[in-house]
Every structure is written in C-alpha cells, then in structure tokens.
Scaffold this active site. Structure first.
Site, PDB file in Angstrom:
ATOM      1  N   ASP A  30       1.015  -1.101   0.037  1.00  0.00           N
ATOM      2  CA  ASP A  30      -0.167  -0.287   0.139  1.00  0.00           C
ATOM      3  C   ASP A  30       0.908   1.035   0.247  1.00  0.00           C
ATOM      4  OD1 ASP A  30      -3.591   0.313   0.656  1.00  0.00           O
ATOM      5  OD2 ASP A  30      -1.996   2.171   1.182  1.00  0.00           O
ATOM      6  N   LEU A 156     -17.828  -9.678  -2.059  1.00  0.00           N
ATOM      7  CA  LEU A 156     -17.253  -9.780  -0.443  1.00  0.00           C
ATOM      8  C   LEU A 156     -18.943  -8.200  -0.650  1.00  0.00           C
ATOM      9  CD1 LEU A 156     -13.499  -9.595   0.062  1.00  0.00           C
ATOM     10  CD2 LEU A 156     -14.996 -11.203  -0.294  1.00  0.00           C
ATOM     11  N   LYS A 225     -20.017  -8.169 -12.158  1.00  0.00           N
ATOM     12  CA  LYS A 225     -19.163  -7.177 -10.845  1.00  0.00           C
ATOM     13  C   LYS A 225     -20.584  -6.164 -11.467  1.00  0.00           C
ATOM     14  CE  LYS A 225     -18.478  -5.444  -7.393  1.00  0.00           C
ATOM     15  NZ  LYS A 225     -17.962  -5.921  -6.013  1.00  0.00           N
ATOM     16  N   ASN A 229     -24.082  -5.809  -9.157  1.00  0.00           N
ATOM     17  CA  ASN A 229     -24.445  -4.232  -7.614  1.00  0.00           C
ATOM     18  C   ASN A 229     -25.842  -3.831  -7.727  1.00  0.00           C
ATOM     19  OD1 ASN A 229     -22.809  -5.422  -5.459  1.00  0.00           O
ATOM     20  ND2 ASN A 229     -21.237  -3.215  -6.037  1.00  0.00           N
ATOM     21  N   PHE A 270     -32.066 -10.056   0.374  1.00  0.00           N
ATOM     22  CA  PHE A 270     -32.763  -8.071  -0.110  1.00  0.00           C
ATOM     23  C   PHE A 270     -33.406  -7.954  -0.086  1.00  0.00           C
ATOM     24  CE2 PHE A 270     -27.700  -7.000  -0.455  1.00  0.00           C
ATOM     25  CZ  PHE A 270     -27.147  -7.939   0.543  1.00  0.00           C
ATOM     26  N   LEU A 271     -34.623  -7.978   1.204  1.00  0.00           N
ATOM     27  CA  LEU A 271     -35.896  -7.189   0.616  1.00  0.00           C
ATOM     28  C   LEU A 271     -36.011  -7.223   1.179  1.00  0.00           C
ATOM     29  CD1 LEU A 271     -38.001 -10.329  -1.058  1.00  0.00           C
ATOM     30  CD2 LEU A 271     -37.333  -7.631  -2.263  1.00  0.00           C
ATOM     31  N   CYS A 281     -20.146   1.053  -2.616  1.00  0.00           N
ATOM     32  CA  CYS A 281     -20.339   0.104  -3.049  1.00  0.00           C
ATOM     33  C   CYS A 281     -21.498   0.379  -4.491  1.00  0.00           C
ATOM     34  CB  CYS A 281     -20.484  -1.265  -2.902  1.00  0.00           C
ATOM     35  SG  CYS A 281     -19.036  -1.767  -1.822  1.00  0.00           S
ATOM     36  N   LYS A 284     -21.905   3.658  -5.769  1.00  0.00           N
ATOM     37  CA  LYS A 284     -20.379   3.956  -6.733  1.00  0.00           C
ATOM     38  C   LYS A 284     -20.665   3.143  -8.096  1.00  0.00           C
ATOM     39  CE  LYS A 284     -16.393   1.680  -5.792  1.00  0.00           C
ATOM     40  NZ  LYS A 284     -15.918   1.276  -6.367  1.00  0.00           N
TER      41      LYS A 284
HETATM   42  C1  UGA Z   1     -21.843  -5.175  -1.436  1.00  0.00           C
HETATM   43  C2  UGA Z   1     -22.752  -6.389  -2.206  1.00  0.00           C
HETATM   44  O1  UGA Z   1     -23.686  -7.034  -1.048  1.00  0.00           O
HETATM   45  C3  UGA Z   1     -21.131  -7.481  -2.385  1.00  0.00           C
HETATM   46  O2  UGA Z   1     -21.789  -8.115  -3.103  1.00  0.00           O
HETATM   47  C4  UGA Z   1     -20.400  -6.515  -3.296  1.00  0.00           C
HETATM   48  O3  UGA Z   1     -19.387  -7.130  -3.522  1.00  0.00           O
HETATM   49  C5  UGA Z   1     -20.235  -5.276  -2.684  1.00  0.00           C
HETATM   50  O4  UGA Z   1     -21.396  -4.280  -2.108  1.00  0.00           O
HETATM   51  C6  UGA Z   1     -19.037  -5.003  -3.008  1.00  0.00           C
HETATM   52  O5  UGA Z   1     -19.228  -4.156  -4.538  1.00  0.00           O
HETATM   53  O6  UGA Z   1     -17.552  -4.478  -2.807  1.00  0.00           O
HETATM   54  P1  UGA Z   1     -21.670  -4.132   0.636  1.00  0.00           P
HETATM   55  O7  UGA Z   1     -21.997  -3.159   0.034  1.00  0.00           O
HETATM   56  O8  UGA Z   1     -20.947  -4.062   1.655  1.00  0.00           O
HETATM   57  O9  UGA Z   1     -21.872  -4.958   0.038  1.00  0.00           O
HETATM   58  O10 UGA Z   1     -23.028  -4.516   1.691  1.00  0.00           O
HETATM   59  P2  UGA Z   1     -24.829  -5.014   1.639  1.00  0.00           P
HETATM   60  O11 UGA Z   1     -24.728  -6.295   2.863  1.00  0.00           O
HETATM   61  O12 UGA Z   1     -24.610  -5.340   0.025  1.00  0.00           O
HETATM   62  O13 UGA Z   1     -25.065  -3.320   1.877  1.00  0.00           O
HETATM   63  C7  UGA Z   1     -25.264  -2.732   1.698  1.00  0.00           C
HETATM   64  C8  UGA Z   1     -26.733  -1.434   1.515  1.00  0.00           C
HETATM   65  O14 UGA Z   1     -27.573  -2.578   1.745  1.00  0.00           O
HETATM   66  C9  UGA Z   1     -26.242  -1.479   3.435  1.00  0.00           C
HETATM   67  O15 UGA Z   1     -26.728  -0.564   3.820  1.00  0.00           O
HETATM   68  C10 UGA Z   1     -27.501  -2.498   3.693  1.00  0.00           C
HETATM   69  O16 UGA Z   1     -28.265  -1.469   5.333  1.00  0.00           O
HETATM   70  C11 UGA Z   1     -28.617  -2.277   2.744  1.00  0.00           C
HETATM   71  N1  UGA Z   1     -29.556  -3.499   2.610  1.00  0.00           N
HETATM   72  C12 UGA Z   1     -29.261  -4.853   2.697  1.00  0.00           C
HETATM   73  C13 UGA Z   1     -31.341  -3.069   2.542  1.00  0.00           C
HETATM   74  O17 UGA Z   1     -31.038  -1.868   2.857  1.00  0.00           O
HETATM   75  N2  UGA Z   1     -31.731  -4.518   2.234  1.00  0.00           N
HETATM   76  C14 UGA Z   1     -30.983  -5.277   2.401  1.00  0.00           C
HETATM   77  O18 UGA Z   1     -32.640  -6.529   2.269  1.00  0.00           O
HETATM   78  C15 UGA Z   1     -30.010  -5.503   2.482  1.00  0.00           C
END
Ligand code: UGA
Length: 452
Positions: A30, A156, A225, A229, A270-271, A281, A284
């Site tokens: 890094d 991830l 990817k 997302n 994710f519902l 993520c 962006k």
């Molecule tokens: C997300 C994707 O889930 C990963 O697969 C991906 O690798 C990552 O982005 C990335 O591009 O690096 P992440 O942002 O770490 O992962 O976390 P998530 O668990 O997806 O949650 C994202 C947001 O959605 C959070 O604010 C969470 O509270 C919200 N969320 C999630 C909801 O509002 N409702 C849901 O049912 C699930």
C-alpha cells in the site's frame, strides 16, 4: 505461490489473508505508510469481523510493504485491489489503477506473471491495464516471461467479507489467455473443491460441497460485477417502493417480502425494507454503470430509478418526525447506529449521517450512538455538530424520538422500559424494520416501521 496484493483496503486484506491461510506467500502493498506500519504491528485499519484473528494466524505467510517493485518482481500472481472512488460525473477515478499498472510494468520479474484485477473498474479496463503495463515494461525486459490480465470480480460484503471469500456462491474469472486461467484455477482449487480445513472461527456452511467457477471474456466479467450490484440494489429499492404502497393501504411490507421471497424465482434475500442502502459500493457502482452507458449513448432508466428511490427513502425519517412532532426546531432526536450497515465502522454514504444532517439543518439537536463508528465520524466530519453518546441511556435522555438507522444486533435486545423512563416523548422510528414492535409498544412507545 508467491502473490502480491496491490492495495491494502478491506478487499486486499481479505484476499491476502485468505490466500495466506491457504498456504501461499502473500505480500500486501500500500502507498499509505502509516497503514503499512500499523499492519506490521498487527493493527487493522478497518473493522472487519474475524480479520484480526485470521491475520494473526497467518503472520508467517503474510508480509506488508510500501515498496511495490521487489514484491512484484518475485510474484506469480498480482492482485490489483486499489480503490476506484467516484468522480463528480459518477465515473470511477482510475488514478490508483493507472499508477499501480505502470509500477507493475516497470517491475515485472523474468517469469510469466498473472495480473488479476479485483478493483471494480469500468468495462474495458482490463485492456487498459494490459496496455498500461505493456507500455511501462522496460525495453530490455520485453522478451521476458510476459504477463496477461484477468478480471476476477469480488462479491464480498463488508461485515462478512471473510466468509464470502472462503465460501463464495461462485468464482468469476474473465480472461482471454489460457495461462492466466490455469494459474487462477490452481490458486482457487481449495475454495472450488472446499477441501481446506476451515479456520475454527469460520466454520464451513453445512451442505457446501463445492463452488462453481464461471469463466468468461474480460468485458463480461467486468460487467458481471456491475450488473450484480445493480441487481441487488434494485431488489432493495423495489421492496422500498412497495413499502410506500404498503404504508398507504395498511399492509405490512415485511409479510409482503416474505410472500414474494418464497417464490424461488425471486428469493428472500435483500428484500429488507428500510431507509435504503448506503456504503461504498452500490451508490458508486450504479453511478459508474450509468456513466459507462452514457459513453455509448444509452440511458439506464431502471438503474436511475433505483438510485432515486433509494435516496428518497432517507426522507421517510424526516416526514414521519414532522408528522408526529410537527416542529423539529429545538427538538432532540436520538439516532441509533451510524455505520452504513452493522459489523463495520464504514460510514461512506451512510443513511444515518444524511438523516442527521437534514435534522441539524431543520434546527434539531441530534444525539448519536454507534458501537464502533463514532471515532471515524468524529475524524472525518469534525464540523458536524452531533452529540456523541457512549450509552443508549445518554442517547435517550430527553429525546423527543429515537430513530434506528443501523440494525446492530445489540439494539435488538434493549430494555425499552428503561429507555422509556429517560425520553421526553415515547416515539420510535425503526428505519430498518429490525426491532420488536410489541416489546416497544408494551413499554409505552409509539412505534413506526417502514411500510408496516
Ligand atoms: C455489496 C454487495 O452485497 C457485495 O456482493 C459486493 O461485493 C460489495 O457491495 C462490493 O461491491 O464491494 P456491501 O456494500 O459491503 O456489499 O454490503 P451489503 O450487505 O450489500 O449492504 C449494502 C447496503 O444495503 C447496506 O446499507 C444495507 O443496510 C442495505 N440493505 C441490504 C438493505 O437496505 N436491505 C437489504 O435487504 C439488504
């Protein structure tokens, strides 16, 4: 194998720690010297469950450095895991990818090297990385073992990154060269076959026998990817949009989500309706996808609507507070949770902070609590006049409303009777639909969930 990971953020560190655990000699690089010094002393710059334990367990296989050339010249596989933050027009900033590619080209060793891109980059960047590396290779080394570039997107989730890496749903490899595919296939074998002994603190999920690998061309892997997302954020926005209808017609979005999720074509994950997604993520990557489409003269109305619905959702808290309290000026609102999701101290695009700012703009006093993210908020937003609270009792004291913004597990088990004796008004807004409504109502609070 000798591996180098360029970029020691949460993806780089997770990838490095897992491959070190699987027996490879890994060097994490890094440009941030402070970060490398901390990592050498065993201190993690981020909060990611179990990562500290795993790093300690694999110390003999894992090295940290800010000097890229010696690490690269000795490597069989180089992973690019540098950040790609958004520029003002939504397109990703590729300056770190460019810098790393140039340095890799200058330092390649004499044998064949596989360069694997894990940073989320616009479609076509694999070719860009290849040409940047090629341009930087010194003339005297141009006849050496050569290199090729693959795209190996990461899926991830912060908070469960290690499990997602050890036990993924799939591994995607995009490349146009059999040599890089062969090397990655061999590197990923223990994960694909699931024949490694799991770390005691990260047991293998029951029924996971093996993991499928999907091999594609470079551009398809890069689009997978973004499409993944986009789809996940769309699922959340869709249920959030349905929640606005549920609220009007007197339905319960939680039950609606359950009912549609039981259809295997839809799936139940994710519902979870609430105040919407945040993090580094979804926002962006949906913006980057729209920016890429724009370059080709196309619009993406679905993805644009997904974003609009998401950011509109944050206003739900303000609307409900106005409906119940009428005037926010001079009122005290307690926010539970600042991180964009539980089990992380990441506050990028966190709905809680957006909501807190809107409340401050309306003249409210905002008290906040979070189990771990407060130091980061203080450091990154020194001008935000929030009242930071060490305990929930202090957050609740004289509050006119309590708002759940991040569903930390410990908030699911609060003594609402105790909090009821502290607050000025007994009002709870459950922005994540994660609390036990009947317990809260028994303690004398009025309870509002999203779409319930
Ligand atoms: C997300 C994707 O889930 C990963 O697969 C991906 O690798 C990552 O982005 C990335 O591009 O690096 P992440 O942002 O770490 O992962 O976390 P998530 O668990 O997806 O949650 C994202 C947001 O959605 C959070 O604010 C969470 O509270 C919200 N969320 C999630 C909801 O509002 N409702 C849901 O049912 C699930």
């Amino acid at each position: 194998m000798n591996l180098t990971i360029v970029g020691s953020g949460y993806i780089g560190l997770t990838t490095g720690a897992v491959f070190a655990y699987l027996g490879h000699a890994v060097t994490c690089v890094d440009v941030d010297r402070e970060k490398i010094d901390a990592l050498r002393k065993g201190r993690l710059p981020i909060h990611e469950p179990r990562l500290q334990e795993l790093l300690s367990a694999v110390r003999s296989n894992l090295h940290f450095t800010f000097e890229l050339p010696p690490a690269v010249s000795n490597s069989e596989v180089i992973f690019l895991t540098v950040g790609t933050p958004s520029l003002a027009d939504g397109s990703p900033d590729l300056q770190y990818v460019r810098q790393a590619a140039k340095q890799i080209g200058e330092s390649l060793g004499s044998g064949y090297t596989a360069v694997v891109n894990k940073s989320t980059v616009p479609i076509g960047s694999g070719n860009l990385v290849e040409s940047l590396i090629q341009d930087a290779v010194p003339k005297e080394k141009s006849g050496a073992g050569g290199f090729s570039v693959a795209s190996n997107p990461e899926f991830l989730r912060e908070g469960s990154a290690l499990s997602d890496m050890f036990y993924p749903d799939r591994v995607v490899i995009g490349c146009d060269d059999a040599r890089v595919l062969e090397r990655l296939d061999s590197l990923y074998q223990p994960i694909l076959k699931q024949d490694f002994s799991p770390p005691p603190f990260l047991p293998r999920p029951a029924n996971l026998k093996n993991v499928p690998v999907l091999t594609t061309d470079l551009a398809s892997a890069e689009l997978i990817k973004y499409a993944a997302n986009a789809f996940l954020s769309a699922k959340i926005s869709l249920i959030n949009e349905i929640s606005t209808v549920a609220e009007k017609v007197g339905a319960d979005v939680h039950q609606v989500a359950k009912g549609i999720g039981m259809d295997s074509r839809i799936g139940g994950r994710f519902l979870q309706a609430g105040i919407g997604w945040g993090g580094s993520c979804f926002g962006k990557d949906t913006a980057a996808l729209i920016a890429t489409a724009r370059e080709y003269g196309i619009t993406l109305p679905i993805i644009e609507a997904v974003r609009e619905v998401n950011y509109r959702q944050r206003a739900w808290v303000i609307e409900k507070l106005l409906q119940e309290l009428k005037i926010l000026k001079g009122k005290t609102i307690g926010i539970l949770g600042l991180a964009f999701k539980p089990d992380t101290d990441d506050i990028r695009d966190a709905p809680a902070l957006d909501i807190a700012r809107r409340l401050l703009d309306r003249g409210a006093k905002v008290k906040v609590h979070d189990p771990i993210a407060i130091p980061r908020v203080r450091q990154e937003y020194p001008d935000l006049s929030l009242t930071y609270c060490d305990s929930l009792e202090i957050t609740a004291a004289d509050a006119d409303a309590l708002v759940l913004a991040t569903e930390w597990p410990q908030y699911g088990d609060l003594s609402w009777e105790n909090l009821a004796s502290k607050v000025r008004h007994r009002l709870v807004l459950d922005g994540r639909n994660a609390l036990d409504r009947s317990r809260i109502e028994q303690a004398g609070f009025r309870y509002f969930g999203v779409g319930r």
